[in-house]
Write a protein that holds these residues in place. Structure first.
Motif, PDB file in Angstrom:
ATOM      1  N   SER A   1      10.995  -6.120  10.160  1.00 42.23           N
ATOM      2  CA  SER A   1      13.043  -5.890   9.528  1.00 42.23           C
ATOM      3  C   SER A   1      12.528  -5.931   8.015  1.00 42.23           C
ATOM      4  O   SER A   1      13.700  -6.015   7.005  1.00 42.23           O
ATOM      5  CB  SER A   1      14.347  -6.839   9.568  1.00 42.23           C
ATOM      6  N   THR A   2      12.105  -6.834   7.991  1.00 49.12           N
ATOM      7  CA  THR A   2      11.271  -6.673   5.861  1.00 49.12           C
ATOM      8  C   THR A   2      11.803  -4.999   5.265  1.00 49.12           C
ATOM      9  O   THR A   2      11.667  -5.880   4.004  1.00 49.12           O
ATOM     10  CB  THR A   2       9.976  -6.916   5.741  1.00 49.12           C
ATOM     11  N   HIS A   3      10.785  -4.679   6.025  1.00 43.56           N
ATOM     12  CA  HIS A   3      10.800  -3.087   5.177  1.00 43.56           C
ATOM     13  C   HIS A   3      11.824  -2.584   4.753  1.00 43.56           C
ATOM     14  O   HIS A   3      11.671  -1.453   4.418  1.00 43.56           O
ATOM     15  CB  HIS A   3       9.976  -2.066   5.464  1.00 43.56           C
ATOM     16  N   GLY A   4      13.162  -2.937   5.320  1.00 47.17           N
ATOM     17  CA  GLY A   4      14.373  -2.253   5.360  1.00 47.17           C
ATOM     18  C   GLY A   4      14.456  -3.075   3.228  1.00 47.17           C
ATOM     19  O   GLY A   4      16.026  -1.751   2.894  1.00 47.17           O
ATOM     20  N   ALA A   5      14.219  -3.801   3.013  1.00 49.88           N
ATOM     21  CA  ALA A   5      13.984  -4.376   1.213  1.00 49.88           C
ATOM     22  C   ALA A   5      14.429  -2.889   0.511  1.00 49.88           C
ATOM     23  O   ALA A   5      14.789  -2.960  -0.885  1.00 49.88           O
ATOM     24  CB  ALA A   5      13.256  -4.973   1.704  1.00 49.88           C
ATOM     25  N   PHE A   6      13.241  -2.125   0.999  1.00 46.16           N
ATOM     26  CA  PHE A   6      13.466  -0.533   0.053  1.00 46.16           C
ATOM     27  C   PHE A   6      14.358   0.953   0.459  1.00 46.16           C
ATOM     28  O   PHE A   6      13.870   1.956   0.209  1.00 46.16           O
ATOM     29  CB  PHE A   6      11.708  -0.086   0.410  1.00 46.16           C
TER      30      PHE A   6
ATOM     31  N   THR B   1      13.113  -0.900  -7.069  1.00 49.84           N
ATOM     32  CA  THR B   1      11.864  -0.139  -5.683  1.00 49.84           C
ATOM     33  C   THR B   1      11.521   1.240  -6.501  1.00 49.84           C
ATOM     34  O   THR B   1      10.289   1.033  -5.772  1.00 49.84           O
ATOM     35  CB  THR B   1      13.628   0.537  -4.391  1.00 49.84           C
ATOM     36  N   PHE B   2      11.901   2.498  -6.766  1.00 50.93           N
ATOM     37  CA  PHE B   2      11.180   3.963  -7.334  1.00 50.93           C
ATOM     38  C   PHE B   2       9.628   2.980  -8.221  1.00 50.93           C
ATOM     39  O   PHE B   2       9.150   3.628  -7.360  1.00 50.93           O
ATOM     40  CB  PHE B   2      11.788   4.590  -8.286  1.00 50.93           C
ATOM     41  N   ASP B   3      10.072   1.878  -8.813  1.00 50.54           N
ATOM     42  CA  ASP B   3       9.322   1.319  -9.997  1.00 50.54           C
ATOM     43  C   ASP B   3       8.127   1.015  -8.860  1.00 50.54           C
ATOM     44  O   ASP B   3       6.882   0.334  -9.318  1.00 50.54           O
ATOM     45  CB  ASP B   3       9.427   0.520 -10.878  1.00 50.54           C
ATOM     46  N   TYR B   4       8.520   0.139  -7.859  1.00 51.77           N
ATOM     47  CA  TYR B   4       7.598  -0.931  -7.327  1.00 51.77           C
ATOM     48  C   TYR B   4       6.363   0.412  -5.974  1.00 51.77           C
ATOM     49  O   TYR B   4       5.646   0.303  -5.910  1.00 51.77           O
ATOM     50  CB  TYR B   4       8.067  -1.296  -6.177  1.00 51.77           C
ATOM     51  N   VAL B   5       6.689   0.997  -5.864  1.00 51.32           N
ATOM     52  CA  VAL B   5       6.436   2.135  -4.400  1.00 51.32           C
ATOM     53  C   VAL B   5       6.031   3.198  -5.297  1.00 51.32           C
ATOM     54  O   VAL B   5       4.446   3.344  -5.063  1.00 51.32           O
ATOM     55  CB  VAL B   5       7.803   3.701  -3.778  1.00 51.32           C
TER      56      VAL B   5
ATOM     57  N   ASN C   1       0.729  -1.507   0.287  1.00 53.00           N
ATOM     58  CA  ASN C   1       0.213   0.088   0.077  1.00 53.00           C
ATOM     59  C   ASN C   1       0.769   1.458   0.099  1.00 53.00           C
ATOM     60  O   ASN C   1       0.521   2.288  -0.001  1.00 53.00           O
ATOM     61  CB  ASN C   1      -1.159  -0.012   0.960  1.00 53.00           C
ATOM     62  N   GLY C   2       1.383   0.993   0.057  1.00 53.63           N
ATOM     63  CA  GLY C   2       3.081   2.267  -0.261  1.00 53.63           C
ATOM     64  C   GLY C   2       2.949   3.212   1.128  1.00 53.63           C
ATOM     65  O   GLY C   2       3.649   4.049   1.275  1.00 53.63           O
ATOM     66  N   ILE C   3       3.067   2.236   2.542  1.00 47.02           N
ATOM     67  CA  ILE C   3       3.585   2.800   3.704  1.00 47.02           C
ATOM     68  C   ILE C   3       4.668   2.660   3.662  1.00 47.02           C
ATOM     69  O   ILE C   3       4.986   3.611   4.199  1.00 47.02           O
ATOM     70  CB  ILE C   3       2.103   2.030   4.540  1.00 47.02           C
ATOM     71  N   THR C   4       5.197   1.447   2.539  1.00 48.61           N
ATOM     72  CA  THR C   4       7.310   1.082   3.233  1.00 48.61           C
ATOM     73  C   THR C   4       7.382   2.283   2.066  1.00 48.61           C
ATOM     74  O   THR C   4       7.641   2.069   0.704  1.00 48.61           O
ATOM     75  CB  THR C   4       7.003  -0.237   3.011  1.00 48.61           C
TER      76      THR C   4
END
Ligand code: SF4
Lengths: 198, 469
Positions: B132-137, B239-243, B115-118
């Motif tokens: 720690s999952t969100h560190g991927a971004f 990353t940017f494309d995903y977000v 949802n683009g929170i991360t």
């Protein structure tokens, strides 16, 4: 949540010479369904302590009347795994005020400090000495002196210094917590937030 | 001065440094779930204070929710009580709440990115260690305890000393059949479960550059299993494309402004780490665990090591094997499997279901295996349907359940029975983690799929007809 102040603790100790004791052992997930912080001590080490039919497992140290006290001594890498603060609550609620090990997992150590349990990290050699002393005499006492940052085996006088961050030490000796500190700087935080996009 | 990626994000969020003490760190986004929050909300109530920034707070129900019949009232009264408490607390404080049945509902670490929170460069916390999952971004994301949940609700800050830094480089490329999960289990087996305690990890090198966002999430997710507070990967175009375009991601001018910051998020050339490790991607094979912590893993074709050859206490090691009813020197291949669990915030994303389907396609589930396939969120579930994966699964005799944490921590009714063996794509194989007495073998979705159709531990490369070196 406020807790009792911690200065000098003199007590017998409960030995648990097992490595990598994880938070799922300290408090299994099925006991995390409470909405209040109550009664977690009853389920501390639940599956090591009780058979599935809830009768006590005789060999587990908490069921052995020889051992008792406010200090828990665990093997290396104590408290690994989940972030559940319930593990630290269970330790506190059971009656422990201090956990001694040669190595702690990060989040568990933090959680302990936040709920009034002092994690004391000693050298592997000193840990071994403590285990041996308790094995020889279960009534042997440890003295944990937070202001002086030392832990001493009373019988022999063997002693070691331990580390704790100065701020956390003040908190524990005064019974304060981080929220009190942060609430006092709310305006500073709000100003900071204005410059931080959502 | 040269800075690491971690330094850049951390330093820009320090509100104040306490002398001889921790930093006061501002938290951009706070994720909340039903299990670790009720006592925190109670704390606010006792102090008579509100949530400071409800718009930086997001709540979902996932940990103890059933994975079947979610439209019915939750049967377990304790779980139902916790869910009701979260709904009440969220409503009272004006926090968005995505409860059971909501289209955005799912595992907290799956729905954050969806949802683009991360976001890159953000600080994110949640009362769950796999934050720690969100560190991927390229975010600093880590799990916190309930006292800290209360702190963040009340003040949007947390007090933490700055951790030490570690970089893990994996160069070269991965062999076919080797997935991000194997990479993570490999690293943990090399470092042990305490090898990164006190550190925040940056993953770098070709293997991570070439990895999908889903894969990076899997690796960062497992950072905590080697003791690290968290792990991160520098953001890039992927990353940017995903977000971009996701609901809570910045839009318009705010996007451009964010991009200007995000493009500075990399480790400077001569920045120093407290510790640096390098591995070779080609050395990694599909992994599986054989013991009761995630560090007890090995290449699937290998045999359980002898006690004398492992570091640490021999008695602890033997106790662990005894729990698993395994012996030193035994091969893992061919061991009977009773349950298979595909899901969790480690491997419950669409890519994981694609991988699973790739193996089971045209085959049948082994009769004696019970398989729980649990998508990480409703969005994942929808993608499974849209991509035709559901048909493949159904044809092979599998059934899809509704989203949630499920057998990852077995707080709901999805418990592996005592003494049974489960090949699980989740993150922890601790004693009793998946139910009292349950025996867990952690592995990738490919290995899980191979076990599900053969009924035993099987090298997925055999089924995929991948030639092994
Ligand atoms: S899937 Fe497992 S690890 Fe992930 S959030 Fe849920 S309980 Fe935690």
């Amino acid at each position: 949540m406020a807790y009792d102040k911690f200065t000098v603790l003199q007590s017998t100790a409960v030995p648990l010479p097992i490595e990598n004791v994880d938070t799922d052992q300290i408090i299994p997930a099925r006991f995390l369904k409470a909405t209040e912080r109550k009664g977690f001590g009853d389920n501390l080490f639940r599956d090591w302590r009780y058979h599935p039919d809830n009768t006590p497992k005789e060999h587990f140290v908490l069921n052995n009347p020889l051992y008792g006290g406010q200090i828990l001594v665990g093997g290396k890498n104590f408290g690994s795994g989940s972030s559940r603060e319930h593990a630290a609550w269970a330790v506190y609620d059971y009656g422990f005020r201090c956990v001694v090990s040669s190595f702690f997992a990060d989040i568990f150590r933090n959680n302990c400090l936040n709920v009034g349990v002092l994690p004391v990290q000693v050298s592997p050699e000193f840990l071994q000495q403590i285990f041996e002393a308790i094995e020889k005499d279960p009534k042997t006492e440890l003295v944990v002196d937070l202001p002086a940052q030392t832990i001493t085996l009373k019988a022999t006088g063997a002693s070691e210094a331990f580390d704790i961050n100065g701020y956390k030490k003040d908190n524990l000796t005064n019974g304060f917590d981080d929220i009190d500190y942060l609430l006092n700087m709310k305006e500073e935080i709000k100003t900071f937030a204005q410059n931080t996009p959502l | 001065m040269s800075k690491t990626l971690f330094d850049k994000v951390w330093d820009s969020h320090v509100v104040r440094s306490v002398e001889n003490g921790p930093d006061v760190l501002f938290i951009d986004r706070h994720l909340v779930h039903e299990v670790t929050s009720p006592v925190a909300f109670l704390g606010l109530k006792n102090r008579g204070i509100p949530v400071l920034y409800p718009n930086r707070t997001f709540a979902t129900a996932d940990h103890n929710t059933p994975t079947r019949n979610q439209h019915l009232p939750v049967a377990d009264p304790l779980s139902a009580n916790q869910l009701a408490a979260l709904e009440r607390n969220a409503t009272e404080h004006g926090i968005p709440y995505w409860g059971l049945g909501h289209e955005k509902n799912g595992i907290v670490h799956v729905i954050g990115p969806e949802n683009g929170i991360t976001l890159p460069g953000a600080t994110i916390v949640c009362g769950d260690s796999h934050t720690s999952t969100h560190g991927a971004f390229g975010a600093i994301a880590f799990g916190i305890g309930t006292s800290e949940v209360e702190m963040v609700l009340a003040t949007q800050c947390i007090m933490q000393p700055k951790p030490k830094s570690m970089r893990i480089n994996i160069n070269g490329s991965l062999n076919p059949g080797v997935t991000p999960k194997d990479v993570a289990l490999y690293i943990i087996s090399q470092l042990t479960t305490s090898g990164a305690t006190g550190y925040f990890v940056e993953y770098a090198g070709e293997v991570f550059r070439n990895m999908s966002m889903e894969g990076r999430m899997t690796v960062c997710n497992l950072s905590i299993e080697m003791g690290a507070r968290g792990g991160m990967v520098a953001p890039d175009q992927k990353t940017f494309d995903y977000v971009k375009g996701r609901e809570f991601a910045p839009k318009g001018a705010a996007w451009d402004e964010a991009m200007a910051y995000w493009e500075t998020l990399y480790t400077d050339k001569d920045a120093r780490f407290d510790k640096e490790l390098t591995f070779n991607g080609a050395d990694i094979e599909p992994m599986i665990t054989y013991g009761t912590n995630p560090g007890m893993g090995l290449g699937i074709s290998q045999s359980i090591p002898a006690a004398e050859t492992v570091e640490g206490g021999v008695s602890t090691y033997r106790k662990s094997l005894e729990y698993m009813a395994f012996s030193e020197g035994e091969a893992m291949i061919g061991k009977k499997v009773d349950f298979v669990f595909l899901g969790s915030c480690t491997n419950g994303r669409i890519e994981d279901f694609r991988a699973f389907a790739q193996v089971v396609k045209g085959r049948k589930k082994a009769d004696h295996v019970t398989a729980w396939l649990v998508p990480g969120s409703h969005q994942v579930e929808a993608a499974i349907r849209e991509e035709g994966i559901l048909e493949v699964l159904t044809e092979a005799g599998f059934e899809l359940r509704e989203p949630g944490c499920s057998a990852c921590l077995a707080m709901n009714e999805d418990k592996i029975p005592a003494g049974k063996y489960a090949v699980s794509t989740s993150n922890r194989n601790f004693e009793g983690r998946q139910g009292p007495g349950a025996r867990t073998l952690l592995a990738s979705p490919l290995v899980a799929a191979a076990a599900a159709v053969t009924g035993k531990v099987t090298d997925p490369r055999q089924l995929l007809e991948i030639e092994m070196a």
